[in-house]
Each structure stands twice: as C-alpha cells, then as structure tokens.
Design a protein around this motif. Structure first.
Motif, PDB file in Angstrom:
ATOM      1  N   TYR A  68       0.827  -1.199   0.000  1.00 50.83           N
ATOM      2  CA  TYR A  68       0.000   0.000   0.000  1.00 50.83           C
ATOM      3  C   TYR A  68       0.862   1.249   0.000  1.00 50.83           C
ATOM      4  N   ILE A 117      -4.028   3.872  -8.260  1.00 49.22           N
ATOM      5  CA  ILE A 117      -5.267   3.302  -7.736  1.00 49.22           C
ATOM      6  C   ILE A 117      -5.472   1.956  -8.417  1.00 49.22           C
ATOM      7  N   ARG A 147     -15.144   7.241  -5.804  1.00 52.01           N
ATOM      8  CA  ARG A 147     -13.987   7.535  -4.963  1.00 52.01           C
ATOM      9  C   ARG A 147     -13.796   9.043  -4.785  1.00 52.01           C
ATOM     10  N   ARG A 173      -6.278   1.730   3.603  1.00 50.04           N
ATOM     11  CA  ARG A 173      -7.424   2.153   2.785  1.00 50.04           C
ATOM     12  C   ARG A 173      -8.325   3.060   3.605  1.00 50.04           C
ATOM     13  N   ASP A 205     -11.866   4.663  -0.293  1.00 51.48           N
ATOM     14  CA  ASP A 205     -11.344   3.459  -0.941  1.00 51.48           C
ATOM     15  C   ASP A 205     -12.280   2.282  -0.720  1.00 51.48           C
ATOM     16  N   THR A 233     -11.517   0.227  -3.885  1.00 54.99           N
ATOM     17  CA  THR A 233     -10.211   0.497  -4.467  1.00 54.99           C
ATOM     18  C   THR A 233      -9.162   0.543  -3.378  1.00 54.99           C
ATOM     19  N   MET A 234      -7.911   0.634  -3.805  1.00 54.45           N
ATOM     20  CA  MET A 234      -6.796   0.844  -2.894  1.00 54.45           C
ATOM     21  C   MET A 234      -5.706   1.569  -3.664  1.00 54.45           C
TER      22      MET A 234
END
Length: 153
Positions: A6, A73, A89, A126, A130, A135-136
């Motif tokens: 991440y 993303i 988002r 996240r 997110d 998403t991340m």
C-alpha cells in the motif's frame, strides 16, 4: 496473507497536494481577479474533480501527483477499474459542500469523516472512500503493476 504494498499516507498526501497545485493553480491565476471566493472555489473544485477522474481513466489509475510519487489506484480484487470506481472515490473524498462548512454540525461531521479516513489509511492502508469504491492505492515502483501481479510476487 496479502502482499500488496500500500502507498503510505505521506505518499498519498503529497500526490494529492501535487494534483491540487498543478490542476487548480491555473484556475486561480486565470480567475484570481474575481472577488467572489465561493465561485472561484466552485470552479476550481469542479475542474479538479473532472481532471482527476479523466487522468485516472487515461493513465490507468494515476494522476500527475500519483505518477510523481509512483503510486496508483487499483481495485481491491484486481479487476479493471472503470469510471464508476473513480467517480465514487472522488465524490466520497473530494467533493464536500464548502458553503455548508459554516454550520457547526456539518463541520463536525466532515471533520469526523476526514479523521476516520486518515485513521483507516494508517491502520489498513485504505480510507472510507477506498472502501466505498472498492479500491486501494498501491506502490508501483515505477511500473504499472496490477494487484494480481503484486499478489503473485
């Protein structure tokens, strides 16, 4: 266990700052002589939203700031991102009624929303936006690796 790398909160913040400066600075320079601050913020916010969504679509989950910070993303499950992901988002993170922040209740709720997002990013990588968009934000190490490729490594 998930081996996804991440993006750190710092990387995400710097990418967002770069995007805001690069995208909205020309708006403020162009319309800067206007005395109506609310109109200026509305125009700048609208252009920021549209530009970020379009850049994410065209550059496979990246904006100017994300490219500089080498992050992107991706979906939480590795599927291809689509317009709905980016819109949800950005609406859940970027768009908030600036003119309503003068009301104490709305200001308190908005501050709670942002603090919760920051805590979630620190704890789980996240934020609320997110999780809502599924998403991340991941590190790319200079390449555009997908979540499935990161999980194989």
């Amino acid at each position: 266990m998930n081996d996804v790398s991440y993006a750190s909160p710092f990387e995400r913040l710097i990418a967002r700052i770069i995007d805001k400066v690069v995208i909205t600075l020309p708006v403020y320079l162009w319309f800067g002589t206007q005395n109506n601050q609310r109109m200026l913020e509305t125009i700048g916010g609208g252009i920021l939203l549209v530009t970020i969504v379009l850049l994410n679509l065209l550059w496979d989950g990246q904006t100017v700031g994300k490219r500089v910070m080498k992050i992107k993303i991706d979906t939480a499950n590795g599927d291809k991102l689509h317009l709905g992901h980016y819109l949800l988002r950005e609406f859940s993170f970027t768009i908030y009624p600036v003119y309503l922040l003068t009301y104490p209740v709305i200001k308190t709720v908005w501050m709670f929303w942002m603090l919760t997002t920051m805590v979630l990013i620190l704890m789980y990588g996240r934020g609320i936006h997110d999780m809502l968009a599924r998403t991340m934000v991941v590190k790319t190490n200079g390449t555009l690796a997908t979540t499935k490729e990161l999980n194989k490594a």
